[in-house]
Scaffold this motif. Structure first.
Motif, short mmCIF file in Angstrom:
data_model
loop_
_atom_site.label_atom_id
_atom_site.label_comp_id
_atom_site.label_asym_id
_atom_site.label_seq_id
_atom_site.Cartn_x
_atom_site.Cartn_y
_atom_site.Cartn_z
N ARG A 132 13.52 -14.59 6.02
CA ARG A 132 12.82 -14.95 4.98
C ARG A 132 12.01 -14.51 4.61
O ARG A 132 11.26 -15.06 4.91
N LEU A 133 11.09 -13.07 3.98
CA LEU A 133 10.31 -12.95 4.23
C LEU A 133 9.83 -12.92 1.95
O LEU A 133 10.88 -12.44 1.52
N ARG A 134 8.73 -13.59 1.45
CA ARG A 134 8.71 -12.62 0.12
C ARG A 134 7.16 -12.80 0.08
O ARG A 134 6.35 -12.18 0.60
N CYS A 135 7.36 -11.72 -1.21
CA CYS A 135 5.98 -11.58 -1.84
C CYS A 135 6.03 -10.85 -3.21
O CYS A 135 6.40 -11.23 -4.06
N SER A 136 4.30 -12.34 -3.22
CA SER A 136 4.30 -11.93 -4.94
C SER A 136 3.25 -11.10 -5.43
O SER A 136 2.38 -11.09 -4.55
N PRO A 137 4.38 -10.69 -6.01
CA PRO A 137 3.09 -8.80 -6.68
C PRO A 137 1.98 -9.77 -7.64
O PRO A 137 1.59 -10.46 -7.94
N MET A 138 1.27 -8.19 -7.78
CA MET A 138 0.38 -9.15 -9.09
C MET A 138 0.48 -8.93 -10.18
O MET A 138 1.24 -8.39 -10.21
N LYS A 139 0.11 -9.54 -10.97
CA LYS A 139 -0.02 -9.86 -12.26
C LYS A 139 -0.30 -9.08 -12.85
O LYS A 139 -0.86 -7.62 -13.00
N GLY A 140 1.52 -8.47 -13.68
CA GLY A 140 1.27 -6.97 -14.62
C GLY A 140 2.51 -6.29 -13.73
O GLY A 140 2.87 -5.23 -14.37
N HIS A 141 2.60 -6.42 -12.33
CA HIS A 141 3.03 -5.94 -11.40
C HIS A 141 4.52 -5.95 -11.87
O HIS A 141 4.99 -6.87 -10.96
N SER A 142 5.52 -4.95 -12.12
CA SER A 142 7.02 -4.99 -12.03
C SER A 142 7.82 -3.93 -10.71
O SER A 142 9.11 -4.31 -11.30
N HIS A 143 6.44 -3.40 -9.88
CA HIS A 143 7.70 -2.60 -8.55
C HIS A 143 7.23 -3.25 -7.61
O HIS A 143 4.98 -3.17 -7.38
N VAL A 154 -2.45 -9.06 -3.65
CA VAL A 154 -0.43 -9.17 -3.95
C VAL A 154 -0.03 -10.03 -2.61
O VAL A 154 -1.37 -9.92 -1.35
N MET A 155 0.82 -11.18 -2.73
CA MET A 155 0.31 -12.43 -1.52
C MET A 155 1.67 -11.48 -0.89
O MET A 155 3.36 -11.64 -2.00
N GLN A 156 1.43 -12.62 0.46
CA GLN A 156 3.17 -12.49 1.14
C GLN A 156 2.78 -13.70 1.99
O GLN A 156 1.93 -14.54 2.12
N ASN A 157 4.34 -14.03 2.06
CA ASN A 157 4.30 -15.78 2.75
C ASN A 157 5.27 -16.08 3.85
O ASN A 157 6.52 -15.07 2.98
N PRO A 158 5.39 -16.12 4.72
CA PRO A 158 4.15 -16.39 5.40
C PRO A 158 3.54 -15.51 6.64
O PRO A 158 4.34 -14.39 6.59
N ARG A 159 2.53 -15.88 6.43
CA ARG A 159 1.85 -15.09 7.24
C ARG A 159 2.38 -14.75 8.96
O ARG A 159 2.22 -12.94 8.95
N HIS A 160 3.01 -15.44 9.30
CA HIS A 160 3.60 -15.39 11.20
C HIS A 160 4.75 -16.26 10.93
O HIS A 160 4.83 -17.04 9.93
N LEU A 161 5.97 -15.91 11.66
CA LEU A 161 6.97 -15.90 10.98
C LEU A 161 7.62 -15.98 12.48
O LEU A 161 8.13 -15.00 13.01
N TYR A 211 13.04 -0.34 -2.04
CA TYR A 211 11.41 0.22 -3.60
C TYR A 211 12.60 -0.63 -4.77
O TYR A 211 14.17 -0.44 -5.25
N LEU A 212 11.61 -2.39 -5.31
CA LEU A 212 12.68 -2.46 -6.41
C LEU A 212 11.90 -3.00 -7.37
O LEU A 212 10.54 -2.75 -7.79
N GLN A 213 12.66 -3.04 -8.43
CA GLN A 213 11.92 -3.44 -9.51
C GLN A 213 12.45 -4.75 -10.08
O GLN A 213 13.75 -4.78 -9.53
N LYS A 214 12.27 -5.63 -11.07
CA LYS A 214 13.04 -6.72 -11.32
C LYS A 214 14.33 -6.56 -11.77
O LYS A 214 14.97 -5.51 -12.03
N GLU A 215 14.89 -6.88 -10.87
CA GLU A 215 16.39 -7.12 -11.54
C GLU A 215 17.16 -6.04 -10.50
O GLU A 215 18.07 -5.68 -10.79
N ASN A 216 16.73 -4.95 -9.98
CA ASN A 216 16.83 -3.72 -9.33
C ASN A 216 16.41 -3.01 -8.72
O ASN A 216 15.16 -3.83 -8.40
N ILE A 217 17.74 -3.25 -7.66
CA ILE A 217 17.41 -2.23 -6.04
C ILE A 217 17.28 -1.09 -7.17
O ILE A 217 18.22 -0.45 -7.82
#
Lengths: 110, 113
Positions: free
Chosen positions: B20-31, B4-11, B48-54
């Protein structure tokens, strides 16, 4: 509020087994026990989880009492890199939410 | 397999600015889950979010905070008009489906001056 109670801190000698207890006396029949740890200020790391049977993986063992009201995480041969805050979490997979308590701060001593 | 990747690490933001904080989930993860951690405290669930849904935003303050997980791209946690009390570490976690263990990112440390 967290559904678990853990001692705030523990020390363990390097090379010895670290036994971390957790009380979850109000656990429901379909709730799992999960263990995570947080090293320094990194993101929590999954360790192990179980429902009612004892579980073992490459990192640790999880012993759950027969009445499921408490459990123990065992790190069989603690190293300095195991120094971390350990969180015991009770969660129903259907509700998906983790409620973290304050955990146990484990210090492994050389 | 990247984690799981997050950026920026420091803000660092001044009071009143947007974060604005960003989170890129692991490949294949939709939650995706977002948590906030204040110093010396455990993580607190936010949303808690799924793709396009809160799915559940019960832990998120009603004002100034919003989250999204679009069909394409990372999940975004947005904090408008930041205040000093928003200073914390924000972690996201992803998983392939409900009921699995969560995989956490390294966090974004937000400092509001």
């Amino acid at each position: 509020d967290a559904k678990t109670t853990q001692p705030p801190s523990m020390d363990c000698a390097e090379g010895r087994a670290a036994n971390l207890p957790c009380n979850h006396s109000t656990i429901s029949g379909n709730e799992y026990v999960y263990w995570y740890r947080q090293i320094h200020s990194q993101g929590p790391q999954y360790i192990i989880h179980g429902l009612k049977n004892n579980e073992t993986n490459e990192m640790a063992s999880l012993i759950i009492t027969e009445d499921r009201k408490s459990s123990t995480l065992i790190l069989p041969h603690a190293t300095l890199r195991d120094t971390a805050v350990y969180y015991c979490i009770v969660t129903n997979p259907g509700t998906y939410k983790y409620i973290f308590g304050t955990g146990t701060r484990l210090k492994v001593l050389a | 397999n990247a984690g799981v990747m997050q950026n920026p690490r420091h803000l660092v933001r001044r009071r009143g600015q947007e974060a604005r904080l960003r989170c890129s989930p692991m490949k294949g993860h939709s939650h995706v889950y977002w948590y906030r951690q204040l110093p010396e405290e455990g993580l607190k669930f936010m949303v808690y979010l799924q793709k396009e849904n809160i799915i559940d935003e019960s832990g998120m303050p009603k004002e100034r905070f919003s989250a999204e997980f679009p069909k394409e791209g990372p999940s975004i946690l947005r904090i408008q008009q930041v205040v000093r009390g928003d200073s914390a570490a924000y972690f996201c976690a992803s998983l392939p489906g409900q009921g699995n263990e969560q995989y956490f990112g390294p966090g974004t440390r937000l400092t509001v001056t």
